[in-house]
Motif scaffolding. Structure first.
Motif, PDB file in Angstrom:
ATOM      1  N   ASP A 137      -7.686   5.372  -9.145  1.00  0.00           N
ATOM      2  CA  ASP A 137      -7.177   5.151  -7.787  1.00  0.00           C
ATOM      3  C   ASP A 137      -7.165   3.646  -7.521  1.00  0.00           C
ATOM      4  O   ASP A 137      -8.198   3.053  -7.218  1.00  0.00           O
ATOM      5  CB  ASP A 137      -8.059   5.872  -6.762  1.00  0.00           C
ATOM      6  N   LEU A 138      -5.984   3.045  -7.629  1.00  0.00           N
ATOM      7  CA  LEU A 138      -5.877   1.589  -7.636  1.00  0.00           C
ATOM      8  C   LEU A 138      -5.589   0.977  -6.277  1.00  0.00           C
ATOM      9  O   LEU A 138      -5.973  -0.160  -6.023  1.00  0.00           O
ATOM     10  CB  LEU A 138      -4.752   1.168  -8.597  1.00  0.00           C
ATOM     11  N   HIS A 139      -4.870   1.697  -5.419  1.00  0.00           N
ATOM     12  CA  HIS A 139      -4.374   1.088  -4.184  1.00  0.00           C
ATOM     13  C   HIS A 139      -4.552   2.019  -2.988  1.00  0.00           C
ATOM     14  O   HIS A 139      -4.542   3.237  -3.125  1.00  0.00           O
ATOM     15  CB  HIS A 139      -2.869   0.787  -4.279  1.00  0.00           C
ATOM     16  N   THR A 140      -4.695   1.401  -1.842  1.00  0.00           N
ATOM     17  CA  THR A 140      -4.370   2.031  -0.569  1.00  0.00           C
ATOM     18  C   THR A 140      -3.346   1.120   0.092  1.00  0.00           C
ATOM     19  O   THR A 140      -3.197  -0.046  -0.290  1.00  0.00           O
ATOM     20  CB  THR A 140      -5.607   2.203   0.324  1.00  0.00           C
ATOM     21  N   PHE A 141      -2.617   1.628   1.098  1.00  0.00           N
ATOM     22  CA  PHE A 141      -1.447   0.910   1.568  1.00  0.00           C
ATOM     23  C   PHE A 141      -1.431   0.714   3.077  1.00  0.00           C
ATOM     24  O   PHE A 141      -1.794   1.622   3.826  1.00  0.00           O
ATOM     25  CB  PHE A 141      -0.175   1.668   1.174  1.00  0.00           C
ATOM     26  N   ASP A 142      -0.996  -0.464   3.473  1.00  0.00           N
ATOM     27  CA  ASP A 142      -0.557  -0.687   4.839  1.00  0.00           C
ATOM     28  C   ASP A 142       0.931  -0.337   4.870  1.00  0.00           C
ATOM     29  O   ASP A 142       1.704  -0.814   4.019  1.00  0.00           O
ATOM     30  CB  ASP A 142      -0.757  -2.150   5.218  1.00  0.00           C
ATOM     31  N   PRO A 143       1.373   0.517   5.803  1.00  0.00           N
ATOM     32  CA  PRO A 143       2.783   0.953   5.798  1.00  0.00           C
ATOM     33  C   PRO A 143       3.779  -0.195   5.795  1.00  0.00           C
ATOM     34  O   PRO A 143       4.780  -0.162   5.057  1.00  0.00           O
ATOM     35  CB  PRO A 143       2.884   1.804   7.064  1.00  0.00           C
ATOM     36  N   ASP A 144       3.538  -1.228   6.584  1.00  0.00           N
ATOM     37  CA  ASP A 144       4.482  -2.349   6.639  1.00  0.00           C
ATOM     38  C   ASP A 144       4.509  -3.124   5.324  1.00  0.00           C
ATOM     39  O   ASP A 144       5.582  -3.534   4.846  1.00  0.00           O
ATOM     40  CB  ASP A 144       4.125  -3.286   7.785  1.00  0.00           C
ATOM     41  N   GLU A 145       3.344  -3.314   4.723  1.00  0.00           N
ATOM     42  CA  GLU A 145       3.294  -4.021   3.447  1.00  0.00           C
ATOM     43  C   GLU A 145       3.996  -3.218   2.354  1.00  0.00           C
ATOM     44  O   GLU A 145       4.681  -3.785   1.484  1.00  0.00           O
ATOM     45  CB  GLU A 145       1.840  -4.295   3.056  1.00  0.00           C
ATOM     46  N   LEU A 146       3.832  -1.906   2.377  1.00  0.00           N
ATOM     47  CA  LEU A 146       4.498  -1.061   1.390  1.00  0.00           C
ATOM     48  C   LEU A 146       6.009  -1.171   1.527  1.00  0.00           C
ATOM     49  O   LEU A 146       6.738  -1.266   0.525  1.00  0.00           O
ATOM     50  CB  LEU A 146       4.047   0.394   1.563  1.00  0.00           C
TER      51      LEU A 146
END
Length: 331
Positions: free
Chosen positions: A237-246
């Motif tokens: 599990d490498l990432h979690t995301f901010d919607p805008d950054e994604l």
């Protein structure tokens, strides 16, 4: 799916594979793609059981709703479709059975065991798919091969997400669409981890009590296997995301008409602890009533979350989905 490392479900069938030992596992902690293969090959035969995946109306409705929430319901059925990180085939097969995808259908995964599982599930469901072991950062398909590229809970496993988007766009025909659903948000994942950890500790402590463990608790070797899986899950599990950054990542890769949507707030607060209880307690003790209670409760809370989305910041929701389009050819 699958971002709470401490709540990994142990394998529950005698024939279920175990991860490689020794040098392979040691190497996996410094080679993330090797870790992906070892971990997901290990999970391949029990993954559907772990996540209560089926290929019936329940999961068809879930997959269709997730797809429609970000991409709408126009243009169905889609033609040539590629799924990246397809796992056991949950997303492609349920969308095909629901009439969203017409095919031809291609499913890929970095783990050979997952591709084999997807092909088996497709055969049992009566859906024709072509499976391939493939790395999304270097897809083995020519430019412009597909009308649609999809994925579910896959981006957080990919080392270079921008490169993956670029490859997905490359294999799309001009005007073709990417639809990726079910990725963990930064804040939502943090909350889910803490809820999962607290529930796991409480449940496993209770099920080890005298007079309770023999009737309710899973065997200690299964709980030990869960801890083993958790060690590699922290790696894959490498990432979690901010919607805008994604969204900005997809735009940098060359996508147009990029959009994101977030889902599951209270539904995730209930869902992760409920799933954790299922991992710690013997399956025969919970039974179908529990399964229906859990699913119906999640459904009701999801409806509530749709209303809350009007006033609650998107970053607090657990899942983010994203869509984007390959630009038309110039001139």
């Amino acid at each position: 799916r699958g971002t709470v490392a401490v709540t990994s479900n142990p394998a529950t069938r005698d024939e279920a594979p175990r991860p490689a030992r020794g040098d392979d596992v040691a190497a996996a902690f410094s080679d993330v793609k090797l870790a992906q293969v070892l971990y997901h090959d290990w999970e391949a035969t029990t993954y559907d059981e772990k996540w209560s995946i089926s290929y019936d109306e329940r999961c068809q409705s879930y997959a269709t709703d997730r797809f429609a929430a970000i991409a709408g319901r126009d243009g169905w059925p889609y033609g040539a479709t590629l799924e990246i990180g397809a796992g056991t085939g949950f997303f492609t097969l349920n969308l095909a059975l629901a009439g969203v995808l017409a095919g031809p259908l291609h499913v890929t995964d970095l783990a050979p065991g997952m591709v084999e599982a997807a092909e088996r599930n497709a055969a049992e469901a009566g859906v024709t798919v072509t499976g391939a072991v493939a790395d999304v950062e270097d897809l083995p398909y020519p430019d412009g091969e597909f009308d649609l590229v999809i994925g579910h809970a896959v981006l957080h496993h990919i080392p270079d997400v921008e490169r993956a988007f670029a490859e997905m766009l490359r294999v799309l025909r001009p005007g073709g669409r990417i639809v990726i659903c079910g990725e963990p948000t930064r804040i939502g994942d943090r909350i889910a981890r803490r809820l999962g950890q607290a529930t796991w500790l409480t449940t496993t402590t209770l099920t080890k009590l005298p007079g309770v463990s023999s009737r309710w608790g899973r065997p200690s070797e299964e709980l030990d296997a869960s801890s083993e899986a958790a060690a590699l899950e922290w790696v894959v599990d490498l990432h979690t995301f901010d919607p805008d950054e994604l969204a900005r990542t997809a735009l940098r890769a060359g996508a147009i008409d990029v959009d994101t949507v977030t889902e599951e707030l209270t539904a995730s607060w209930f869902g992760w602890p409920a799933r954790t209880v299922e991992y710690a307690v013997r399956e025969d003790r919970l039974g179908p009533r529990w399964a229906m209670f859990s699913y119906r409760t999640w459904q009701r809370l999801s409806v509530l979350d749709q209303a809350l989305a009007k006033v609650v910041p998107s970053r607090l929701f657990y899942n983010v989905s994203i869509t984007g389009v390959r630009p038309p050819l110039a001139g």
